[in-house]
Design an enzyme around this catalytic site. Sequence first.
Site, PDB file in Angstrom:
ATOM      1  N   ASP A 161     -14.446  76.508  50.198  1.00  0.00           N
ATOM      2  CA  ASP A 161     -14.043  77.913  50.333  1.00  0.00           C
ATOM      3  C   ASP A 161     -14.069  78.772  49.073  1.00  0.00           C
ATOM      4  O   ASP A 161     -13.702  80.087  49.166  1.00  0.00           O
ATOM      5  CB  ASP A 161     -12.796  78.242  51.384  1.00  0.00           C
ATOM      6  CG  ASP A 161     -11.752  78.135  50.739  1.00  0.00           C
ATOM      7  OD1 ASP A 161     -11.381  77.078  49.940  1.00  0.00           O
ATOM      8  OD2 ASP A 161     -10.497  78.470  50.982  1.00  0.00           O
ATOM      9  N   ALA A 209      -2.374  73.931  41.135  1.00  0.00           N
ATOM     10  CA  ALA A 209      -3.630  73.247  42.003  1.00  0.00           C
ATOM     11  C   ALA A 209      -4.697  73.989  41.741  1.00  0.00           C
ATOM     12  O   ALA A 209      -5.104  74.628  42.665  1.00  0.00           O
ATOM     13  CB  ALA A 209      -2.791  73.272  43.316  1.00  0.00           C
ATOM     14  N   LYS A 225      -5.486  83.769  45.210  1.00  0.00           N
ATOM     15  CA  LYS A 225      -6.403  82.989  44.352  1.00  0.00           C
ATOM     16  C   LYS A 225      -7.997  83.123  44.500  1.00  0.00           C
ATOM     17  O   LYS A 225      -8.235  83.441  45.717  1.00  0.00           O
ATOM     18  CB  LYS A 225      -5.985  81.470  44.367  1.00  0.00           C
ATOM     19  CG  LYS A 225      -6.084  80.692  45.666  1.00  0.00           C
ATOM     20  CD  LYS A 225      -5.801  79.505  45.495  1.00  0.00           C
ATOM     21  CE  LYS A 225      -5.604  78.753  46.970  1.00  0.00           C
ATOM     22  NZ  LYS A 225      -4.850  79.384  47.966  1.00  0.00           N
ATOM     23  N   GLU A 281      -1.401  78.638  39.615  1.00  0.00           N
ATOM     24  CA  GLU A 281      -0.624  77.674  39.913  1.00  0.00           C
ATOM     25  C   GLU A 281      -1.572  76.388  39.515  1.00  0.00           C
ATOM     26  O   GLU A 281      -2.828  76.548  39.379  1.00  0.00           O
ATOM     27  CB  GLU A 281      -0.616  77.584  41.447  1.00  0.00           C
ATOM     28  CG  GLU A 281       0.495  76.557  42.064  1.00  0.00           C
ATOM     29  CD  GLU A 281       0.992  76.655  43.485  1.00  0.00           C
ATOM     30  OE1 GLU A 281       2.142  76.905  43.309  1.00  0.00           O
ATOM     31  OE2 GLU A 281       0.121  76.855  44.449  1.00  0.00           O
ATOM     32  N   ARG A 331      -3.379  75.132  60.206  1.00  0.00           N
ATOM     33  CA  ARG A 331      -4.164  74.143  59.382  1.00  0.00           C
ATOM     34  C   ARG A 331      -3.976  72.732  60.234  1.00  0.00           C
ATOM     35  O   ARG A 331      -2.684  72.294  60.022  1.00  0.00           O
ATOM     36  CB  ARG A 331      -4.057  73.923  58.082  1.00  0.00           C
ATOM     37  CG  ARG A 331      -5.412  73.167  57.188  1.00  0.00           C
ATOM     38  CD  ARG A 331      -5.237  73.150  55.854  1.00  0.00           C
ATOM     39  NE  ARG A 331      -5.180  74.534  55.271  1.00  0.00           N
ATOM     40  CZ  ARG A 331      -5.155  74.674  53.917  1.00  0.00           C
ATOM     41  NH1 ARG A 331      -5.008  73.625  52.988  1.00  0.00           N
ATOM     42  NH2 ARG A 331      -5.546  75.923  53.461  1.00  0.00           N
ATOM     43  N   ASP A 336     -14.006  74.533  45.175  1.00  0.00           N
ATOM     44  CA  ASP A 336     -13.858  73.865  46.465  1.00  0.00           C
ATOM     45  C   ASP A 336     -14.766  74.535  47.771  1.00  0.00           C
ATOM     46  O   ASP A 336     -15.349  75.752  47.320  1.00  0.00           O
ATOM     47  CB  ASP A 336     -12.215  73.892  46.778  1.00  0.00           C
ATOM     48  CG  ASP A 336     -11.722  75.178  47.064  1.00  0.00           C
ATOM     49  OD1 ASP A 336     -12.116  76.264  46.714  1.00  0.00           O
ATOM     50  OD2 ASP A 336     -10.691  74.913  47.689  1.00  0.00           O
ATOM     51  N   SER A 347      -9.961  75.142  53.639  1.00  0.00           N
ATOM     52  CA  SER A 347     -10.024  75.284  52.047  1.00  0.00           C
ATOM     53  C   SER A 347     -10.776  73.796  51.879  1.00  0.00           C
ATOM     54  O   SER A 347     -11.862  73.435  52.012  1.00  0.00           O
ATOM     55  CB  SER A 347      -8.842  75.375  51.604  1.00  0.00           C
ATOM     56  OG  SER A 347      -8.727  75.256  50.077  1.00  0.00           O
ATOM     57  N   HIS A 348      -9.832  72.851  51.152  1.00  0.00           N
ATOM     58  CA  HIS A 348     -10.415  71.583  50.704  1.00  0.00           C
ATOM     59  C   HIS A 348      -9.974  70.452  51.469  1.00  0.00           C
ATOM     60  O   HIS A 348      -9.861  69.109  50.922  1.00  0.00           O
ATOM     61  CB  HIS A 348     -10.121  71.429  49.185  1.00  0.00           C
ATOM     62  CG  HIS A 348      -8.441  71.439  48.913  1.00  0.00           C
ATOM     63  ND1 HIS A 348      -7.735  72.723  48.652  1.00  0.00           N
ATOM     64  CD2 HIS A 348      -7.586  70.306  48.961  1.00  0.00           C
ATOM     65  CE1 HIS A 348      -6.490  72.378  48.596  1.00  0.00           C
ATOM     66  NE2 HIS A 348      -6.485  71.013  48.657  1.00  0.00           N
TER      67      HIS A 348
END
Length: 589
Positions: A314, A410, A422, A408, A58, A312, A157-158
């Site tokens: 994705d 987050a 998740k 989690e 990433r 978010d 992701s975000h």
Amino acid sequence: MGIAGAEVSISTLAIRWLALDRDEATRKEISDLLEAKDHNALESRLRNRISFGTAGLRASMKAGFAHMNSLTVLQASHGLADYLLATEPVPANGKYHSIVLGYDARHNSQYFARLAAAALLSKGIKVLWFGQLVHTPMVPFAIRHYGATAGVMVTASHNPKQDNGYKVYWSNGSQIIPPTDKGIADAIEAVGAIETWDESVFDSHENVERIFAEATRAYLGALRELVWPMPSVEQVIPITYTPLHGVGLPFLRQIAHDMWFRGSNLRVVASQAQPDPDFPTVPFPNPEEAGALDEAIKDAEKYGVSIVIANDPDADRFKAAERQPNGQWWHISGNEMGILLASHVFDTYTGNRSRMSMLATTVSSRMLSAMAAAEGFHFEETLTGFKWLGNVGQQLQAEGKEVVFAFEEAIGYMFPSVVWDKDGVAAAAVFLSAMQRWRKQGLTAKGKLEKLYEKYGFFADANTYLVSPSPAVTGKVFERIRTLDHGSRPQKIGSRAVERWRDLTMGSDSGTADGKPTLPVDASAQMLTCELEDVVFTCRGSGTEPKIKIYIEARGQSRAEAAELAKDVLADLMREWFPGEFGLKAAGT
């Protein structure tokens, strides 16, 4: 991971890049920097390879070994293929290994996925291809559904719009963990010149199977089973949903429709409904960030809706807010939502509770542990990240436990009957189902949480983060912390004694008989946990962002007392552990 030592000149590295890269746009970036003799920019782009870490790859999209671009995606794909072919037995059908490939709506996601597919096909690996935008959980779901050897999701992701990523799952449908991640990283390092740059070979290749329609039907079927029995139409309350310019809407809309959230009962924020890689209406496409839900709340207030939900971009994370009687909006934190969902799963569970298991990471609320102790089910703590929740959960399952939920802080929630990772759409479905059940009991989400506090204890957190100038600075910050007390670890935080010190970087734990942690140690990742009286906190370096994350949770005789205690400890930490001289910036500044 270094591409070369300091003895190799930056000009040599630039020439090496130009010899490998066939993408004209990124070749020009390096050529221009070389011609301008901008050695600082070349150093930052070329000296170190993009690390294969917490979420695979990433980084921002630009030329250089340190970033996401055509060359690094191809190198990652060849390395992944080489490692897989060297370590995994030939599939039972005797023909091909297969890898699931998905992508989101970010800039270059589809292109990077096609490059990856071409690389995998050149190695004789079958590609299971969605061919349409999907949310991240579809990849681990499809791995298990089709019995694939691995999976890749192209997403960041975000993260900000300039970033992208390459997320790897293994045959068990969970994110990779050691030693697999290191094995793949080493294989990437060994990749030489790449011949396969024409992603169009993918279009007519016989070893590509298009799976979107069938995989989506199976996934939605798993969601229906998760929330069965469905609420009746009389129980449905209106909600407002935003996918934050991401890919979640088609999947959320379908399961919501099956749960009677239709027409005026499901409002979608029009300005954020369609995928848009520039995320034009939010400063940062993370539902946790301040302001991210402003558009959704504005829409909800206009139409008299009291529940807002969000994914978010994705759609692997889930966030919700509830309007209170005084008109204020309660933004449900990741810890609060984790406890609410866990209580619903527990209350509706019909199996053998002696086998029932739930998990949370070490930076998440201890309230789930308190619930498990009170109710008699098994609780397991893991390292941060769903790669650990998923793999440890599967290990528990193999030992005879029934893992039903993990979370989690987050805003990530795992329902293993759907995926071992998740899933923001699954979490939204379970939350909507729970809301209907609580409504029948005369409770709001806030009212339900208050009852849980009364039963299991009052917990409050004070989580935040600091933006670090670089990984090197982060390392220096933690080195200083470890020697704060005359060369030794701190004995106090403010006026409060440190009752337990756990260092998962250096491998020490004052709370165990042998002084060693029970959780895995990772010398490359900074993580310190301290227990004070009625307080637990963890400070760690993020594996995906340039941040130092701070997680504080306190327990008190009331919610207000717990919140004040957590706030006090945060103030002490900011003053003692994170002084201004390191150039750290507080969240939101």
